[in-house]
Write an enzyme that holds these catalytic residues in place. Sequence first.
Site, mmCIF file in Angstrom:
data_model
loop_
_atom_site.group_PDB
_atom_site.id
_atom_site.type_symbol
_atom_site.label_atom_id
_atom_site.label_comp_id
_atom_site.label_asym_id
_atom_site.label_seq_id
_atom_site.Cartn_x
_atom_site.Cartn_y
_atom_site.Cartn_z
ATOM 1 C CG MET A 70 -1.897 -1.196 1.179
ATOM 2 S SD MET A 70 -3.495 -0.851 1.912
ATOM 3 C CE MET A 70 -3.027 -0.425 3.567
ATOM 4 C CG LEU B 282 7.261 1.358 -1.015
ATOM 5 C CD1 LEU B 282 8.046 1.021 -2.282
ATOM 6 C CD2 LEU B 282 6.317 0.218 -0.654
ATOM 7 C CG HIS B 283 8.497 0.216 5.914
ATOM 8 N ND1 HIS B 283 8.754 -1.128 5.954
ATOM 9 C CD2 HIS B 283 7.165 0.349 6.161
ATOM 10 C CE1 HIS B 283 7.653 -1.786 6.236
ATOM 11 N NE2 HIS B 283 6.655 -0.920 6.360
ATOM 12 C CG HIS C 237 7.006 -2.039 2.018
ATOM 13 N ND1 HIS C 237 6.907 -0.915 2.796
ATOM 14 C CD2 HIS C 237 5.775 -2.615 2.046
ATOM 15 C CE1 HIS C 237 5.674 -0.799 3.267
ATOM 16 N NE2 HIS C 237 4.963 -1.819 2.830
ATOM 17 C CG ASP D 262 0.837 -7.312 7.949
ATOM 18 O OD1 ASP D 262 0.060 -6.586 8.557
ATOM 19 O OD2 ASP D 262 1.896 -6.899 7.446
ATOM 20 C CD GLN E 48 -1.889 -8.692 4.663
ATOM 21 O OE1 GLN E 48 -2.626 -7.806 5.047
ATOM 22 N NE2 GLN E 48 -0.718 -8.435 4.108
ATOM 23 C CB SER F 126 3.113 2.416 6.099
ATOM 24 O OG SER F 126 3.680 1.508 5.181
ATOM 25 N NE ARG F 127 -2.158 0.851 9.834
ATOM 26 C CZ ARG F 127 -3.359 1.269 9.461
ATOM 27 N NH1 ARG F 127 -3.833 2.392 9.924
ATOM 28 N NH2 ARG F 127 -4.087 0.558 8.628
HETATM 29 P P1 AMP Z 1 1.536 -2.877 3.488
HETATM 30 O O1 AMP Z 1 2.099 -1.876 2.540
HETATM 31 O O2 AMP Z 1 1.573 -2.447 4.911
HETATM 32 O O3 AMP Z 1 0.196 -3.401 3.040
HETATM 33 O O4 AMP Z 1 2.514 -4.120 3.442
HETATM 34 C C1 AMP Z 1 2.875 -4.727 2.234
HETATM 35 C C2 AMP Z 1 3.650 -5.964 2.534
HETATM 36 O O5 AMP Z 1 4.814 -5.649 3.278
HETATM 37 C C3 AMP Z 1 2.845 -6.969 3.380
HETATM 38 O O6 AMP Z 1 3.087 -8.277 2.894
HETATM 39 C C4 AMP Z 1 3.415 -6.777 4.745
HETATM 40 O O7 AMP Z 1 3.310 -7.944 5.551
HETATM 41 C C5 AMP Z 1 4.862 -6.473 4.422
HETATM 42 N N1 AMP Z 1 5.487 -5.773 5.542
HETATM 43 C C6 AMP Z 1 5.019 -4.694 6.195
HETATM 44 N N2 AMP Z 1 5.826 -4.381 7.228
HETATM 45 C C7 AMP Z 1 6.820 -5.298 7.234
HETATM 46 C C8 AMP Z 1 7.957 -5.525 8.062
HETATM 47 N N3 AMP Z 1 8.241 -4.745 9.092
HETATM 48 N N4 AMP Z 1 8.744 -6.579 7.759
HETATM 49 C C9 AMP Z 1 8.483 -7.382 6.723
HETATM 50 N N5 AMP Z 1 7.428 -7.218 5.895
HETATM 51 C C10 AMP Z 1 6.608 -6.192 6.153
#
Ligand code: AMP
Length: 296
Positions: free
Chosen positions: A30, A33-34, A37, A153, A156, A189-190
């Site tokens: 979404m 990005l960090h 991602h 997640d 998920q 991201s939050r």
């Molecule tokens: P999001 O953009 O938050 O929907 O996350 C996209 C993908 O990145 C999802 O598969 C998340 O599980 C993964 N993700 C988010 N945060 C992390 C993290 N800290 N470490 C590894 N994967 C992550």
Amino acid sequence: MKEISDVHEAACWAERVRAAGLSLGLVPTMGALHAGHSALIERARAECDRVVVSIFVNPTQFSPGDDLEGYPRSTAADVDICAGLSVDLVFHGKTSGPGGVYTPDFRTWVKVEGLCEPLCGRFRLGHFRGVTTVVSILLGIFRPHRAYFGRKDFQQNRLIEQLAADLHTGVEVRSLPTVRDADGLALSSRNRCLGEAERQFALAIPGALERAVDAFEKGEEQHVRLAERVREELEATPGLDVQYVEALDARTLQAPADGTISGSPDGVVLAVAALVGDVRLIDNAWLCRDTGDAGE
Ligand code: AMP
């Protein structure tokens, strides 16, 4: 690096990749990005001939009251990160209209029964239906060989593994360990919505989980005891409003059949959700004797 926002154009691009006999990896995000991602993208880059990153803030996974408008967005920086990681295609999904992710008369929902109700499902009504539906749509558009998700997640991931198998998508779902900041906070991201004081409160979450993992590694087998300990610690932390602390069978997401962690063949997930101010944070530790992955 190509950027596309029209689903038909994106599907044609993916079709050309497959027709050329190349493997395709999809990293759904979404945006904002960090490094979490980036870890998924780097793995996809290492394993696939072509990599697509989708950036789509999916409205159907936000429940009423969730802040869709306030979700962090940083498109230009995201594109730079993707370019830096040699991504082949960034797909900027549009919600609706010509070439949008959702067709004008959209009616098809994907719901993974039994796995979407516990944990976050109790607090975010309709959230997982939105997630599993949009992931199904993205898998339909790109038909990738592999798709990459983060174990932060955890629930998920289980839902997506299940839908990928149940719908015979043929996609290999790759689940990667949680990436953390140096202080232990799981990247999200939050997190950029947390003030300095809130961040300090939030650090109690990885701290409590780490202590539970330590106890598990020293031989503690009683998952109920570990969950209790984490709950007590977090409930005693000022600034945290704990939604749940639960230890569930990592595969079924139900109460483990056995009182011991080793009694669950896929291990036990110790999962936490808490509000820090308005920011909802989740984190988990996967307790599993066989994989050597505990705590990731
Ligand atoms: P999001 O953009 O938050 O929907 O996350 C996209 C993908 O990145 C999802 O598969 C998340 O599980 C993964 N993700 C988010 N945060 C992390 C993290 N800290 N470490 C590894 N994967 C992550």
